[in-house]
Design a protein around this motif. Structure first.
Motif, PDB file in Angstrom:
ATOM      1  N   GLN A 269      13.542 -27.542   6.289  1.00 41.11           N
ATOM      2  CA  GLN A 269      12.448 -27.122   7.164  1.00 41.11           C
ATOM      3  C   GLN A 269      11.345 -26.425   6.367  1.00 41.11           C
ATOM      4  O   GLN A 269      11.540 -25.962   5.245  1.00 41.11           O
ATOM      5  CB  GLN A 269      12.971 -26.172   8.258  1.00 41.11           C
ATOM      6  N   GLU A 270      10.181 -26.344   6.987  1.00 38.60           N
ATOM      7  CA  GLU A 270       9.038 -25.644   6.390  1.00 38.60           C
ATOM      8  C   GLU A 270       8.982 -24.228   6.939  1.00 38.60           C
ATOM      9  O   GLU A 270       9.267 -23.991   8.109  1.00 38.60           O
ATOM     10  CB  GLU A 270       7.750 -26.396   6.730  1.00 38.60           C
ATOM     11  N   VAL A 271       8.607 -23.319   6.076  1.00 40.24           N
ATOM     12  CA  VAL A 271       8.509 -21.908   6.458  1.00 40.24           C
ATOM     13  C   VAL A 271       7.144 -21.378   6.045  1.00 40.24           C
ATOM     14  O   VAL A 271       6.640 -21.714   4.969  1.00 40.24           O
ATOM     15  CB  VAL A 271       9.620 -21.088   5.754  1.00 40.24           C
ATOM     16  N   ILE A 272       6.559 -20.564   6.897  1.00 44.07           N
ATOM     17  CA  ILE A 272       5.319 -19.870   6.549  1.00 44.07           C
ATOM     18  C   ILE A 272       5.569 -18.371   6.655  1.00 44.07           C
ATOM     19  O   ILE A 272       5.966 -17.873   7.722  1.00 44.07           O
ATOM     20  CB  ILE A 272       4.147 -20.282   7.455  1.00 44.07           C
ATOM     21  N   LEU A 273       5.344 -17.687   5.568  1.00 41.40           N
ATOM     22  CA  LEU A 273       5.459 -16.233   5.544  1.00 41.40           C
ATOM     23  C   LEU A 273       4.051 -15.650   5.546  1.00 41.40           C
ATOM     24  O   LEU A 273       3.184 -16.097   4.781  1.00 41.40           O
ATOM     25  CB  LEU A 273       6.239 -15.774   4.304  1.00 41.40           C
ATOM     26  N   ARG A 274       3.859 -14.655   6.377  1.00 43.85           N
ATOM     27  CA  ARG A 274       2.510 -14.121   6.565  1.00 43.85           C
ATOM     28  C   ARG A 274       2.385 -12.704   6.047  1.00 43.85           C
ATOM     29  O   ARG A 274       3.332 -11.918   6.079  1.00 43.85           O
ATOM     30  CB  ARG A 274       2.139 -14.188   8.048  1.00 43.85           C
ATOM     31  N   CYS A 275       1.193 -12.398   5.612  1.00 42.37           N
ATOM     32  CA  CYS A 275       0.921 -11.093   5.014  1.00 42.37           C
ATOM     33  C   CYS A 275      -0.495 -10.667   5.390  1.00 42.37           C
ATOM     34  O   CYS A 275      -1.413 -11.501   5.440  1.00 42.37           O
ATOM     35  CB  CYS A 275       1.048 -11.213   3.489  1.00 42.37           C
ATOM     36  N   VAL A 276      -0.635  -9.388   5.648  1.00 43.13           N
ATOM     37  CA  VAL A 276      -1.967  -8.812   5.794  1.00 43.13           C
ATOM     38  C   VAL A 276      -2.120  -7.777   4.688  1.00 43.13           C
ATOM     39  O   VAL A 276      -1.512  -6.703   4.733  1.00 43.13           O
ATOM     40  CB  VAL A 276      -2.175  -8.142   7.167  1.00 43.13           C
ATOM     41  N   PRO A 277      -2.882  -8.103   3.654  1.00 45.19           N
ATOM     42  CA  PRO A 277      -3.067  -7.156   2.542  1.00 45.19           C
ATOM     43  C   PRO A 277      -3.894  -5.943   2.989  1.00 45.19           C
ATOM     44  O   PRO A 277      -4.478  -5.935   4.066  1.00 45.19           O
ATOM     45  CB  PRO A 277      -3.832  -7.982   1.505  1.00 45.19           C
TER      46      PRO A 277
END
Lengths: 114, 116
Positions: free
Chosen positions: A17-25
């Motif tokens: 599966q594809e995974v997207i990890l998110r970040c707000v710097p």
């Protein structure tokens, strides 16, 4: 105190599966990074990003990985076709300037591939 | 290229005592920065202290101080008056000065246990 925020804190995904990890710097930071820490091992550099392009990437960061800054605040790491060995803690980090300045880390996203 | 070596996988110290964690590094750069990060069981990476290589004075942050020996490429962390909350993994790291976004290179870490 400003901080780097990451979502999700923990994600379980099936192999392939594809995974997207998110970040707000941190808001006034210009340099963004992803690091990875496999359980029990040291923290490894994946990629750095500046001025909307990749500045440097490690040998780990192959075609399976990509990064994007889709808007003015988010910075994402996409992992395509996940493998068991992608299970790790993924840290997003940012700094306001490049050389030498302190890099501030988020709390990490723990990815488990089953 | 940069390398960071931490030769102590684990250490233990009694509360209120002092402990020193060792770190050596190698770099081809003239200017660089050194850091100690703390990783408690929550696994967040927290900056403890930083040292600019061109500064001779050792950095200090409250109970944390470093012994920076540039010629020996040594950068040890001293924790005074150890507290139970200091129990964590400690990583030494270096960062070069060249390039617009030079990366951090980490050592393998030292697990510190503070006991009563």
């Amino acid at each position: 105190e400003p901080e780097v925020t990451q979502t999700p804190s923990h994600q379980v995904t099936q192999m392939g599966q594809e995974v997207i990890l998110r970040c707000v710097p941190i808001s006034n930071h210009l340099y963004f990074y992803w690091y990875r820490q496999i359980l029990g091992q040291k923290v490894e550099f994946l990629v750095s990003f500046y001025n909307n392009e990749i500045s440097e990437k490690s040998e780990i960061f192959d075609d399976q990985f990509s990064v994007e800054r889709p808007d003015g605040s988010n910075f994402t790491l996409k992992i395509r076709s996940t493998k068991l060995e992608d299970s790790a803690m993924y840290f997003c980090a940012s700094s306001d300037r490049g050389a030498g300045n302190t890099i501030y880390f988020g709390e990490g996203s723990w990815l488990t591939v089953v | 290229a940069q390398t960071v070596t931490q030769s102590q996988p684990e250490m233990s110290v009694q509360e209120a005592e002092t402990v020193t964690l060792s770190c050596t590094y190698d770099t081809s750069e003239n200017n660089y920065y050194l850091f100690w990060y703390k990783q408690p069981p929550s696994r967040q990476m927290i900056l403890v202290i930083r040292q600019e290589a061109y500064k001779q004075q050792n950095a200090t942050e409250n109970r944390f101080s470093v012994n920076f020996q540039k010629a020996a490429k040594s950068f040890s962390l001293k924790i005074s008056d150890s507290q139970l909350g200091d129990t964590a993994m400690y990583f030494c790291a270096s960062r070069g000065y060249t390039g617009t976004a030079s990366k951090l290179t980490f050592g393998t870490g030292t697990r510190l246990q503070v006991t009563l």
